[in-house]
Write an enzyme that holds these catalytic residues in place. Structure first.
Site, PDB file in Angstrom:
ATOM      1  N   GLY A  59       0.828  -1.213   0.000  1.00 29.94           N
ATOM      2  CA  GLY A  59       0.000   0.000   0.000  1.00 29.94           C
ATOM      3  C   GLY A  59       0.851   1.247   0.000  1.00 29.94           C
ATOM      4  O   GLY A  59       0.551   2.225   0.684  1.00 29.94           O
ATOM      5  N   ILE A  75       0.187   6.698   4.613  1.00 28.74           N
ATOM      6  CA  ILE A  75       1.312   6.330   5.477  1.00 28.74           C
ATOM      7  C   ILE A  75       2.333   5.482   4.706  1.00 28.74           C
ATOM      8  O   ILE A  75       3.545   5.651   4.862  1.00 28.74           O
ATOM      9  CB  ILE A  75       0.774   5.546   6.705  1.00 28.74           C
ATOM     10  CG1 ILE A  75      -0.151   6.457   7.540  1.00 28.74           C
ATOM     11  CG2 ILE A  75       1.902   4.994   7.555  1.00 28.74           C
ATOM     12  CD1 ILE A  75      -1.070   5.698   8.489  1.00 28.74           C
ATOM     13  N   TYR A  79     -13.459  -3.949  10.787  1.00 31.79           N
ATOM     14  CA  TYR A  79     -12.151  -3.268  10.765  1.00 31.79           C
ATOM     15  C   TYR A  79     -11.409  -3.528  12.086  1.00 31.79           C
ATOM     16  O   TYR A  79     -10.227  -3.863  12.091  1.00 31.79           O
ATOM     17  CB  TYR A  79     -12.344  -1.764  10.541  1.00 31.79           C
ATOM     18  CG  TYR A  79     -11.044  -0.992  10.479  1.00 31.79           C
ATOM     19  CD1 TYR A  79     -10.179  -1.117   9.388  1.00 31.79           C
ATOM     20  CD2 TYR A  79     -10.663  -0.145  11.520  1.00 31.79           C
ATOM     21  CE1 TYR A  79      -8.979  -0.412   9.343  1.00 31.79           C
ATOM     22  CE2 TYR A  79      -9.464   0.559  11.473  1.00 31.79           C
ATOM     23  CZ  TYR A  79      -8.632   0.425  10.381  1.00 31.79           C
ATOM     24  OH  TYR A  79      -7.429   1.117  10.334  1.00 31.79           O
TER      25      TYR A  79
HETATM   26  N1  NAP Z   1      -5.206   6.852   8.730  1.00 26.81           N
HETATM   27  C1  NAP Z   1      -5.395   6.515  10.002  1.00 26.81           C
HETATM   28  O1  NAP Z   1      -5.851   7.305  10.833  1.00 26.81           O
HETATM   29  C2  NAP Z   1      -5.032   5.127  10.463  1.00 26.81           C
HETATM   30  C3  NAP Z   1      -5.198   4.824  11.824  1.00 26.81           C
HETATM   31  C4  NAP Z   1      -4.845   3.560  12.274  1.00 26.81           C
HETATM   32  C5  NAP Z   1      -4.355   2.626  11.373  1.00 26.81           C
HETATM   33  N2  NAP Z   1      -4.209   2.949  10.050  1.00 26.81           N
HETATM   34  C6  NAP Z   1      -3.686   1.917   9.145  1.00 26.81           C
HETATM   35  O2  NAP Z   1      -2.655   2.470   8.364  1.00 26.81           O
HETATM   36  C7  NAP Z   1      -2.507   1.690   7.175  1.00 26.81           C
HETATM   37  C8  NAP Z   1      -2.317   2.623   5.984  1.00 26.81           C
HETATM   38  O3  NAP Z   1      -3.531   3.314   5.771  1.00 26.81           O
HETATM   39  P1  NAP Z   1      -3.604   4.856   5.366  1.00 26.81           P
HETATM   40  O4  NAP Z   1      -4.220   5.564   6.495  1.00 26.81           O
HETATM   41  O5  NAP Z   1      -2.288   5.313   4.829  1.00 26.81           O
HETATM   42  O6  NAP Z   1      -4.733   4.797   4.213  1.00 26.81           O
HETATM   43  P2  NAP Z   1      -4.674   4.962   2.621  1.00 26.81           P
HETATM   44  O7  NAP Z   1      -4.083   6.266   2.260  1.00 26.81           O
HETATM   45  O8  NAP Z   1      -6.066   4.668   2.176  1.00 26.81           O
HETATM   46  O9  NAP Z   1      -3.695   3.820   2.157  1.00 26.81           O
HETATM   47  C9  NAP Z   1      -4.094   2.478   2.145  1.00 26.81           C
HETATM   48  C10 NAP Z   1      -3.271   1.735   1.128  1.00 26.81           C
HETATM   49  O10 NAP Z   1      -3.704   0.367   1.120  1.00 26.81           O
HETATM   50  C11 NAP Z   1      -3.895   0.009  -0.239  1.00 26.81           C
HETATM   51  N3  NAP Z   1      -4.819  -1.111  -0.432  1.00 26.81           N
HETATM   52  C12 NAP Z   1      -6.136  -1.145  -0.160  1.00 26.81           C
HETATM   53  N4  NAP Z   1      -6.648  -2.312  -0.591  1.00 26.81           N
HETATM   54  C13 NAP Z   1      -5.624  -3.015  -1.143  1.00 26.81           C
HETATM   55  C14 NAP Z   1      -5.515  -4.271  -1.786  1.00 26.81           C
HETATM   56  N5  NAP Z   1      -6.585  -5.061  -1.986  1.00 26.81           N
HETATM   57  N6  NAP Z   1      -4.300  -4.683  -2.213  1.00 26.81           N
HETATM   58  C15 NAP Z   1      -3.219  -3.892  -2.061  1.00 26.81           C
HETATM   59  N7  NAP Z   1      -3.263  -2.689  -1.498  1.00 26.81           N
HETATM   60  C16 NAP Z   1      -4.456  -2.251  -1.048  1.00 26.81           C
HETATM   61  C17 NAP Z   1      -4.403   1.265  -0.914  1.00 26.81           C
HETATM   62  O11 NAP Z   1      -4.308   1.154  -2.317  1.00 26.81           O
HETATM   63  P3  NAP Z   1      -5.301   2.012  -3.284  1.00 26.81           P
HETATM   64  O12 NAP Z   1      -4.766   3.411  -3.277  1.00 26.81           O
HETATM   65  O13 NAP Z   1      -5.161   1.305  -4.609  1.00 26.81           O
HETATM   66  O14 NAP Z   1      -6.678   1.911  -2.683  1.00 26.81           O
HETATM   67  C18 NAP Z   1      -3.461   2.276  -0.306  1.00 26.81           C
HETATM   68  O15 NAP Z   1      -2.230   2.255  -0.966  1.00 26.81           O
HETATM   69  C19 NAP Z   1      -3.738   0.798   7.102  1.00 26.81           C
HETATM   70  O16 NAP Z   1      -3.382  -0.516   7.479  1.00 26.81           O
HETATM   71  C20 NAP Z   1      -4.676   1.401   8.121  1.00 26.81           C
HETATM   72  O17 NAP Z   1      -5.551   0.442   8.683  1.00 26.81           O
HETATM   73  C21 NAP Z   1      -4.542   4.178   9.576  1.00 26.81           C
END
Ligand code: NAP
Length: 283
Positions: free
Chosen positions: A17, A22, A170
């Site tokens: 991702g 992040i 989730y």
């Molecule tokens: N943001 C927060 O506040 C927060 C808090 C706690 C934990 N987290 C965790 O942090 C991590 C990163 O999330 P983020 O906040 O940076 O969100 P994000 O910007 O939405 O990034 C998520 C990434 O995961 C990818 N992804 C989704 N489905 C996928 C699949 N089937 N195969 C491969 N890649 C896939 C997305 O690709 P696409 O762009 O193609 O969709 C994107 O690159 C996640 O595990 C999330 O649960 C985030």
């Protein structure tokens, strides 16, 4: 001591991702510090949009196609990486999604399938390479949302999410990230491969994309940036003081205590066994 510009030269990482949020900052930071980084993304085009400027700046960054919602794609990504005959010093299981009611290609609840099962299979397929590259690390980006899960109902993993906004699912998927880390530490003890789970903070990223536009605009004003959000991931992936430490949970670049259920060794062992069956790995 602050890291020097090329302190990760000679180290190889995979970041799932890595085209967004992040993961994008994590991959860019590791590459800018001299590591060779594979951006494992489901959209090669979106991955290239991040990797190409990094390469133009002299960094070693390339895209690895990976759709975690398709176990055949996970196997393909692992095979493609292994065929390169490179070491693997860090696997950053960062990709994740929230708020979608659907099934993976293999018929698993989408949130659990992507956030846990796909990463479980990827990690296991790369196990031998990680062990051969030790010291090496597996970093699982979990969430404080794991605290909302009181357990894992193994009977509903082939059904679409039922809870409002798929929030309960989730939380379960993020609990699975913490339990997987704990079990990895136990099973791989002594291998030189260590595992870390973390909460990145509440970060303004694409993960909030399913919220209504005005609400999303408002609440993301109060969140930390992806640059700040990647801090704990990078800490877990690279901090010298974490060498040899394994199975713990981190928040704000320090150790934290996960929920009581996330410390349940019997549940962690069961999750490992059930995950093996679900992805078709031999016990
Ligand atoms: N943001 C927060 O506040 C927060 C808090 C706690 C934990 N987290 C965790 O942090 C991590 C990163 O999330 P983020 O906040 O940076 O969100 P994000 O910007 O939405 O990034 C998520 C990434 O995961 C990818 N992804 C989704 N489905 C996928 C699949 N089937 N195969 C491969 N890649 C896939 C997305 O690709 P696409 O762009 O193609 O969709 C994107 O690159 C996640 O595990 C999330 O649960 C985030």
């Amino acid at each position: 001591m602050p890291p020097t510009a090329a302190d990760l030269a000679g180290r190889t990482f995979i970041v799932t991702g890595a085209n967004s949020g992040i993961g994008r900052v994590t991959a860019a930071t590791l590459a800018e510090r001299g590591a060779q980084v594979f951006l494992a993304c489901r959209s090669v085009g979106k991955g290239e949009a991040v990797a190409a400027p990094l390469r133009a700046g002299g960094a070693k960054a390339e895209v690895l196609h990976l759709d975690l919602a398709d176990l055949a794609s996970v196997r393909g990504a692992a095979a493609t990486f292994l065929a390169r005959d490179l070491p693997l010093h860090g696997l950053i299981n960062n990709a994740g999604l929230a708020g979608t009611r659907a099934l993976t290609r293999d018929g698993f609840e989408l949130t659990f399938g992507v956030n846990h099962l796909g990463h479980f299979l990827l990690t296991r397929l790369l196990e031998a390479r990680l062990r051969a590259s030790a010291p090496a690390r597996v970093v699982n980006v979990a969430s404080g949302a794991h605290r909302s899960a009181k357990g894992i109902d193994f009977t509903v993993l082939r059904e679409p999410a039922r809870s409002p906004g798929a929030l309960r699912e989730y939380g379960v998927s993020k609990l699975a990230n913490v339990l997987f880390t704990r079990e990895l530490a136990r099973r791989w003890a002594g291998s030189g491969v260590t595992a870390y789970a973390l909460h990145p903070g509440v970060v303004a990223t694409g993960i909030w994309r399913r919220l209504p536009g005005p609400l999303r605009w408002l609440i993301t004003r109060f969140m930390i940036s992806p640059e700040e959000g990647a801090g704990t991931t990078i800490f877990c992936a690279t901090a010298p003081e974490l060498a040899g430490v394994s199975g713990r949970y981190y928040d704000r670049q320090g150790e934290s205590t996960p929920s009581a259920v996330a410390q349940d060794d019997a549940l962690a062992a069961r999750l490992w066994d059930e995950s093996e069956k679900l992805v078709g790995l031999p016990p």
